[in-house]
Design a protein around this motif. Structure first.
Motif, PDB file in Angstrom:
ATOM      1  N   UNK A 327       0.832  -1.197   0.000  1.00  0.00           N
ATOM      2  CA  UNK A 327       0.000   0.000   0.000  1.00  0.00           C
ATOM      3  C   UNK A 327       0.870   1.251   0.000  1.00  0.00           C
ATOM      4  N   UNK A 328       1.860   1.311   0.879  1.00  0.00           N
ATOM      5  CA  UNK A 328       2.722   2.492   0.945  1.00  0.00           C
ATOM      6  C   UNK A 328       3.523   2.663  -0.339  1.00  0.00           C
ATOM      7  N   UNK A 329       4.009   1.576  -0.889  1.00  0.00           N
ATOM      8  CA  UNK A 329       4.743   1.660  -2.151  1.00  0.00           C
ATOM      9  C   UNK A 329       3.867   2.234  -3.256  1.00  0.00           C
ATOM     10  N   UNK A 330       2.621   1.766  -3.310  1.00  0.00           N
ATOM     11  CA  UNK A 330       1.676   2.258  -4.317  1.00  0.00           C
ATOM     12  C   UNK A 330       1.398   3.747  -4.123  1.00  0.00           C
ATOM     13  N   UNK A 331       1.155   4.148  -2.884  1.00  0.00           N
ATOM     14  CA  UNK A 331       0.855   5.555  -2.591  1.00  0.00           C
ATOM     15  C   UNK A 331       2.013   6.456  -2.973  1.00  0.00           C
ATOM     16  N   UNK A 332       3.213   6.118  -2.530  1.00  0.00           N
ATOM     17  CA  UNK A 332       4.335   7.033  -2.725  1.00  0.00           C
ATOM     18  C   UNK A 332       4.822   7.060  -4.168  1.00  0.00           C
ATOM     19  N   UNK A 333       4.717   5.940  -4.877  1.00  0.00           N
ATOM     20  CA  UNK A 333       5.055   5.963  -6.303  1.00  0.00           C
ATOM     21  C   UNK A 333       4.105   6.876  -7.061  1.00  0.00           C
ATOM     22  N   UNK A 334       2.836   6.809  -6.714  1.00  0.00           N
ATOM     23  CA  UNK A 334       1.841   7.665  -7.364  1.00  0.00           C
ATOM     24  C   UNK A 334       2.045   9.127  -6.954  1.00  0.00           C
ATOM     25  N   UNK A 336       4.704  10.685  -6.078  1.00  0.00           N
ATOM     26  CA  UNK A 336       5.893  11.309  -6.688  1.00  0.00           C
ATOM     27  C   UNK A 336       5.551  11.969  -8.015  1.00  0.00           C
ATOM     28  N   UNK A 337       4.541  11.440  -8.689  1.00  0.00           N
ATOM     29  CA  UNK A 337       4.126  11.980  -9.988  1.00  0.00           C
ATOM     30  C   UNK A 337       3.090  13.090  -9.848  1.00  0.00           C
ATOM     31  N   UNK A 338       2.454  13.184  -8.688  1.00  0.00           N
ATOM     32  CA  UNK A 338       1.296  14.070  -8.583  1.00  0.00           C
ATOM     33  C   UNK A 338       1.367  15.116  -7.466  1.00  0.00           C
ATOM     34  N   UNK A 339       2.319  14.962  -6.543  1.00  0.00           N
ATOM     35  CA  UNK A 339       2.522  15.984  -5.501  1.00  0.00           C
ATOM     36  C   UNK A 339       3.967  16.433  -5.606  1.00  0.00           C
ATOM     37  N   UNK A 340       4.208  17.510  -6.274  1.00  0.00           N
ATOM     38  CA  UNK A 340       5.583  17.932  -6.595  1.00  0.00           C
ATOM     39  C   UNK A 340       6.227  18.655  -5.413  1.00  0.00           C
TER      40      UNK A 340
END
Length: 340
Positions: A327-334, A336-340
């Motif tokens: 879950x954390x891996x999914x959240x943070x990978x996403x 990185x692309x959307x919260x600059x």
């Protein structure tokens, strides 16, 4: 002792915050969690029950950061997930949570737990905390909501289109549909919703499976420690007004909800409906219908993605450790692309 301390904080807050908006400076006190967490009471305008507050909880990164996350809890809930906060901090996010009015740290003696007549009542709490986060130096903000909190922030985001104080939205098992049999949706729910217009205080069982709470709390079968007075295994009865508020919010979603910021919807891969305790409780969502979450999420108009988490529980970040690592891996990978 804690009750006296909370009362003192409430009256101190009256001197610095009012009229439903944050002042330039918020006075924090040590939070009940310890470990560097701080909290501040925000006094909001009174409502049909009298005095109203919400509570900011925060812990900031060791080094200055302009990124932050605001976490909004679900029904029969409050913020206690220290591990989640530490994971965000390790990724460079200042961590903030809000205990919404009539929940957890914000519950007052004049109130009934969870009592709400329109989900927009929570918007003032979210506005206020986001304003504080901005004032305290975070310009890039992830708005995160679990379960009922996920429904609330979805409606909030649509209402704030063009005036957003956040950059992306994370929905953890959002409460996008009532998990009741279809015949009840067609018969009982419309009757309750209609009756709620004149009798919002009439109560009914919340209908949550107490085994879910047992799967979480360390004194039963789980691994987490939290206040059972604020998050009991058997949820307190809900008002007809609450059911109407949820129904109308879900109806808005079903008609299409325009959200102009990126949205990530996460949910468990399967729902479970155990009648007695077994370790199956650790393998699925015991509260909501995950198929309905995925289906209703497609009514979001905008940039969104939906992902199922194998082995996930209802609150995904309280799942077994290997699952929540995913879950954390999914959240943070996403993110990185959307919260600059």
């Amino acid at each position: 002792m804690y009750s006296l301390s909370k009362t003192l904080r409430f009256y101190l807050a009256l001197t610095i915050i009012g009229s439903g908006s944050a002042c330039a400076q918020v006075t924090y006190f040590a939070d009940i969690l310890g470990h560097g967490f701080k909290q501040a009471t925000i006094v909001q305008p009174s409502d049909y029950e009298g005095s109203v507050t919400c509570t900011i909880i925060k812990k900031q990164t060791p080094e200055k950061s302009d990124k932050a996350v605001l976490y909004v809890h679900g029904f029969n809930d409050y913020f206690f997930q220290e591990e989640m906060a530490e994971r965000y901090i390790a990724e460079g996010y200042n961590f903030y949570a809000v205990d919404l009015r009539k929940y957890g740290r914000s519950f007052l003696a004049n109130q009934k737990f969870n009592n709400v007549r329109d989900l927009s009542e929570y918007f003032a709490d979210i506005d206020t905390v986001l304003s504080v986060i901005k004032t305290e130096g975070s310009d890039n903000i992830l708005l995160s909501g679990h379960s009922t909190g996920g429904l609330i922030i979805s409606l909030y985001a649509a209402e704030r289109n063009g005036k957003e104080m956040f950059d992306a939205i994370l929905l953890n098992s959002p409460f996008f549909d009532l998990n009741v049999k279809s015949v009840l949706k067609k018969t009982a729910i419309p009757v309750i919703v209609k009756r709620a217009e004149k009798h919002p205080e009439t109560t009914i069982s919340a209908g949550l499976n107490p085994l879910y709470g047992e799967s979480l709390h360390k004194d039963a079968h789980g691994e987490w420690s939290y206040n059972l007075g604020w998050k009991p295994h058997i949820a307190p009865p809900v008002n007809f007004g609450w059911i109407r508020a949820i129904h109308l919010g879900q109806l808005k979603l079903s008609q299409g909800l325009q959200i102009d910021k990126p949205v990530l919807v996460l949910h468990a891969a399967k729902s479970i409906d155990e009648k007695k305790w077994s370790d199956v409780m650790f393998t699925g969502d015991a509260v909501l219908n995950v198929e309905e979450i995925a289906r209703q999420a497609q009514n979001i108009v905008g940039q969104y993605s939906i992902q199922a988490i194998q082995g996930g529980m209802h609150d995904l970040i309280l799942s077994r450790k290997p699952v929540r690592e995913e879950v954390y891996s999914t959240i943070f990978n996403w993110a990185k692309r959307n919260v600059k």
